[in-house]
Enzyme design. Structure first.
Site, PDB file in Angstrom:
ATOM      1  N   VAL A 176      60.489  45.445  32.712  1.00  0.00           N
ATOM      2  CA  VAL A 176      60.715  46.424  31.643  1.00  0.00           C
ATOM      3  C   VAL A 176      62.085  47.112  31.769  1.00  0.00           C
ATOM      4  O   VAL A 176      62.718  47.407  30.746  1.00  0.00           O
ATOM      5  CB  VAL A 176      59.555  47.453  31.609  1.00  0.00           C
ATOM      6  CG1 VAL A 176      59.441  48.249  32.898  1.00  0.00           C
ATOM      7  CG2 VAL A 176      59.681  48.389  30.422  1.00  0.00           C
ATOM      8  N   SER A 232      53.733  37.539  48.388  1.00  0.00           N
ATOM      9  CA  SER A 232      52.534  37.648  47.567  1.00  0.00           C
ATOM     10  C   SER A 232      52.884  38.508  46.346  1.00  0.00           C
ATOM     11  O   SER A 232      54.036  38.519  45.900  1.00  0.00           O
ATOM     12  CB  SER A 232      51.433  38.277  48.443  1.00  0.00           C
ATOM     13  OG  SER A 232      50.233  38.362  47.754  1.00  0.00           O
ATOM     14  N   TYR A 268      47.666  33.574  37.754  1.00  0.00           N
ATOM     15  CA  TYR A 268      48.811  33.902  38.611  1.00  0.00           C
ATOM     16  C   TYR A 268      48.368  34.771  39.805  1.00  0.00           C
ATOM     17  O   TYR A 268      48.694  34.480  40.958  1.00  0.00           O
ATOM     18  CB  TYR A 268      49.888  34.627  37.790  1.00  0.00           C
ATOM     19  CG  TYR A 268      50.956  35.273  38.633  1.00  0.00           C
ATOM     20  CD1 TYR A 268      51.968  34.516  39.220  1.00  0.00           C
ATOM     21  CD2 TYR A 268      50.956  36.647  38.861  1.00  0.00           C
ATOM     22  CE1 TYR A 268      52.941  35.109  40.002  1.00  0.00           C
ATOM     23  CE2 TYR A 268      51.931  37.253  39.640  1.00  0.00           C
ATOM     24  CZ  TYR A 268      52.918  36.482  40.215  1.00  0.00           C
ATOM     25  OH  TYR A 268      53.878  37.070  41.001  1.00  0.00           O
ATOM     26  N   ILE A 316      59.059  22.457  45.751  1.00  0.00           N
ATOM     27  CA  ILE A 316      58.097  22.692  46.843  1.00  0.00           C
ATOM     28  C   ILE A 316      56.805  21.903  46.633  1.00  0.00           C
ATOM     29  O   ILE A 316      55.991  21.797  47.531  1.00  0.00           O
ATOM     30  CB  ILE A 316      57.768  24.200  47.020  1.00  0.00           C
ATOM     31  CG1 ILE A 316      57.288  24.833  45.704  1.00  0.00           C
ATOM     32  CG2 ILE A 316      58.962  24.950  47.580  1.00  0.00           C
ATOM     33  CD1 ILE A 316      56.643  26.194  45.876  1.00  0.00           C
ATOM     34  N   ARG A 346      53.901  52.563  36.856  1.00  0.00           N
ATOM     35  CA  ARG A 346      54.270  51.464  37.744  1.00  0.00           C
ATOM     36  C   ARG A 346      55.020  52.041  38.945  1.00  0.00           C
ATOM     37  O   ARG A 346      55.600  53.128  38.866  1.00  0.00           O
ATOM     38  CB  ARG A 346      55.194  50.460  37.025  1.00  0.00           C
ATOM     39  CG  ARG A 346      54.526  49.659  35.910  1.00  0.00           C
ATOM     40  CD  ARG A 346      53.462  48.723  36.422  1.00  0.00           C
ATOM     41  NE  ARG A 346      52.863  47.900  35.388  1.00  0.00           N
ATOM     42  CZ  ARG A 346      51.807  48.263  34.655  1.00  0.00           C
ATOM     43  NH1 ARG A 346      51.249  49.442  34.814  1.00  0.00           N
ATOM     44  NH2 ARG A 346      51.301  47.430  33.762  1.00  0.00           N
ATOM     45  N   ALA A 358      58.030  30.536  43.339  1.00  0.00           N
ATOM     46  CA  ALA A 358      56.714  30.633  42.697  1.00  0.00           C
ATOM     47  C   ALA A 358      56.841  30.493  41.190  1.00  0.00           C
ATOM     48  O   ALA A 358      57.934  30.677  40.632  1.00  0.00           O
ATOM     49  CB  ALA A 358      56.069  31.982  43.014  1.00  0.00           C
ATOM     50  N   GLN A 359      55.737  30.183  40.585  1.00  0.00           N
ATOM     51  CA  GLN A 359      55.591  30.290  39.140  1.00  0.00           C
ATOM     52  C   GLN A 359      55.225  31.765  38.934  1.00  0.00           C
ATOM     53  O   GLN A 359      54.192  32.216  39.412  1.00  0.00           O
ATOM     54  CB  GLN A 359      54.466  29.336  38.711  1.00  0.00           C
ATOM     55  CG  GLN A 359      54.284  29.134  37.217  1.00  0.00           C
ATOM     56  CD  GLN A 359      54.007  30.366  36.417  1.00  0.00           C
ATOM     57  OE1 GLN A 359      54.849  30.797  35.630  1.00  0.00           O
ATOM     58  NE2 GLN A 359      52.837  30.977  36.606  1.00  0.00           N
TER      59      GLN A 359
HETATM   60  C1  UD2 Z   1      54.345  42.939  37.012  1.00  0.00           C
HETATM   61  C2  UD2 Z   1      55.149  41.710  37.408  1.00  0.00           C
HETATM   62  C3  UD2 Z   1      54.356  40.447  37.157  1.00  0.00           C
HETATM   63  C4  UD2 Z   1      53.001  40.529  37.825  1.00  0.00           C
HETATM   64  C5  UD2 Z   1      52.286  41.787  37.324  1.00  0.00           C
HETATM   65  C6  UD2 Z   1      50.954  41.941  38.034  1.00  0.00           C
HETATM   66  C7  UD2 Z   1      57.489  42.260  37.015  1.00  0.00           C
HETATM   67  C8  UD2 Z   1      58.675  42.018  36.142  1.00  0.00           C
HETATM   68  N1  UD2 Z   1      56.361  41.641  36.610  1.00  0.00           N
HETATM   69  O1  UD2 Z   1      54.115  42.937  35.620  1.00  0.00           O
HETATM   70  O2  UD2 Z   1      55.061  39.321  37.685  1.00  0.00           O
HETATM   71  O3  UD2 Z   1      53.154  40.568  39.237  1.00  0.00           O
HETATM   72  O4  UD2 Z   1      53.078  42.963  37.628  1.00  0.00           O
HETATM   73  O5  UD2 Z   1      50.276  43.050  37.593  1.00  0.00           O
HETATM   74  O6  UD2 Z   1      57.554  42.922  38.027  1.00  0.00           O
HETATM   75  N2  UD2 Z   1      56.593  47.307  28.887  1.00  0.00           N
HETATM   76  C9  UD2 Z   1      56.983  47.975  27.757  1.00  0.00           C
HETATM   77  N3  UD2 Z   1      58.010  47.456  27.016  1.00  0.00           N
HETATM   78  C10 UD2 Z   1      58.673  46.304  27.367  1.00  0.00           C
HETATM   79  C11 UD2 Z   1      58.260  45.622  28.543  1.00  0.00           C
HETATM   80  C12 UD2 Z   1      57.204  46.153  29.259  1.00  0.00           C
HETATM   81  O7  UD2 Z   1      56.405  48.999  27.398  1.00  0.00           O
HETATM   82  O8  UD2 Z   1      59.612  45.887  26.665  1.00  0.00           O
HETATM   83  C13 UD2 Z   1      55.510  47.868  29.703  1.00  0.00           C
HETATM   84  C14 UD2 Z   1      54.396  46.883  29.965  1.00  0.00           C
HETATM   85  O9  UD2 Z   1      53.425  46.906  28.941  1.00  0.00           O
HETATM   86  C15 UD2 Z   1      53.865  47.390  31.295  1.00  0.00           C
HETATM   87  C16 UD2 Z   1      55.091  47.995  31.990  1.00  0.00           C
HETATM   88  O10 UD2 Z   1      56.046  48.195  30.967  1.00  0.00           O
HETATM   89  O11 UD2 Z   1      52.898  48.391  31.107  1.00  0.00           O
HETATM   90  C17 UD2 Z   1      55.670  47.101  33.062  1.00  0.00           C
HETATM   91  O12 UD2 Z   1      55.872  45.822  32.503  1.00  0.00           O
HETATM   92  P1  UD2 Z   1      56.638  44.647  33.295  1.00  0.00           P
HETATM   93  O13 UD2 Z   1      56.627  43.453  32.434  1.00  0.00           O
HETATM   94  O14 UD2 Z   1      57.950  45.127  33.796  1.00  0.00           O
HETATM   95  O15 UD2 Z   1      55.766  44.422  34.600  1.00  0.00           O
HETATM   96  P2  UD2 Z   1      54.168  44.294  34.803  1.00  0.00           P
HETATM   97  O16 UD2 Z   1      53.746  45.464  35.605  1.00  0.00           O
HETATM   98  O17 UD2 Z   1      53.460  44.032  33.530  1.00  0.00           O
END
Ligand code: UD2
Length: 313
Positions: A184, A115, A140, A52, A208, A73-74
């Protein structure tokens, strides 16, 4: 009717392409950079390999298209911190190329911009509605917000029929746990498969809003069919918070692996404490999420125990 899905070989894009190919002629544009997420699409879907960031490629891909879903997207937050120029080039310049090509084409019926909840930054209140201040804490988040603003400006200036979707934490049984960008849920499932305890960052009380890919795709279908969504921005989640501790317990129970337990590690830098969507705005236009986290995890268990080929969520 023809649809172009950018990022059509990714987690979200493949699901959109497959589902929409039942009613539309679908072309996907993808640079195949995310090789871990490159699913095999059905033969009915045309695949264009291209970037893109290249205007000519985008212009060619858009030819004769009626609808555009921009999901390329990145998406790696940490990479955006390491390399903000790469991030902006993809998420801002890439989006601008699409908007500009769409404007010049002059007959686009819908431009759906994906978004992210990342545009809100650290929430000052929850549940987060669309009026919540936007104050991204990563390049990001800022690049996704800029893409959104450009899209809405193109609607105002050039009457491009734009709709912006702000998804919260999308998951599905398609997500590849080996991909470092994976969420996660798939990471926990991978740990269960390896007979390892689940690794929780921080105290696990962070929350979340986990929304199943199927509900996100249903909302896209609604947007494609209804003109009253044009020029608007919608949070897409479930409206229900789940803490990471609750998620871990649920997964261990459903996968009958309670003996594995959890281990706690240092909190991830910049981790948002509470994130949950207010989805009333989307509900008012007909969005009705059907997959609770409990049901979604049951679906993942079913999928993991199936040996047959991939089925679309
Ligand atoms: C989400 C989006 C990311 C961005 C971000 C913006 C996903 C996969 N990622 O990140 O692209 O939009 O929101 O805020 O949707 N965790 C653990 N253990 C693990 C992995 C994660 O405890 O092995 C925790 C992590 O610290 C976090 C929560 O789980 O508190 C969700 O983590 P994530 O990586 O699934 O998504 P997030 O919300 O950081």
């Amino acid at each position: 009717m023809k649809i172009l899905v950018t990022g059509g070989l990714g987690h979200l894009g493949t699901c959109l392409a497959e589902r929409l190919s039942r009613g539309y002629e679908v072309t996907v544009l993808d640079n195949c950079s995310n090789h871990l997420e490159n699913y095999k699409l059905s033969d009915a879907i045309r695949v264009l390999k291209g970037d893109i960031r290249d205007y000519d490629t985008v212009k060619k891909a858009l030819k004769n298209t009626d609808f555009i879903i921009h999901a390329a997207a990145q998406i790696d937050v940490e990479r955006s911190i390491r390399d903000p120029i790469f991030d902006a080039d993809n998420n801002i310049n890439g989006t601008l190329n699409l908007l500009e090509a769409a404007r010049k084409q002059n007959n686009i019926k819908r431009f759906i911009y994906f978004s992210s909840a990342a545009i809100y930054g650290m929430p000052t209140y929850t549940p987060i509605d669309e009026k919540h201040p936007t104050d991204p804490i990563s390049p990001y988040g800022l690049s996704k917000l800029t893409g959104e603003r450009y899209s809405l400006l193109y609607h105002k200036l050039y009457n491009l029929p734009v709709v912006c979707i702000r998804p919260f934490n999308i998951y599905s049984e398609r997500q590849n746990p080996d991909n470092p960008y994976s969420g996660v849920i798939s990471k926990f499932i991978k740990q269960i498969q390896l007979d390892q305890p689940l690794t929780i960052f921080g105290d696990g009380e962070q929350t979340r809003d986990f929304v199943h890919l199927r509900d996100v795709v249903s909302f896209v279908e609604l947007v494609l069919e209804n003109d009253y969504t044009i020029g608007d921005v919608f949070n897409i989640g479930t409206g229900k918070p789940t803490s990471i501790n609750q998620l871990a317990s649920l997964l261990l129970k459903v996968f009958k692996s309670e003996e594995l337990g959890v281990i706690y590690k240092r909190e991830r830098k910049g981790d948002i404490k509470h994130s949950v969507a207010n989805i009333e705005h989307a509900r008012r236009v007909g969005y009705d999420p059907k997959v609770s986290i409990e049901k979604g995890i049951e679906m993942m268990l079913k999928r993991k125990s199936m040996s047959s080929t991939e089925e679309n969520p």
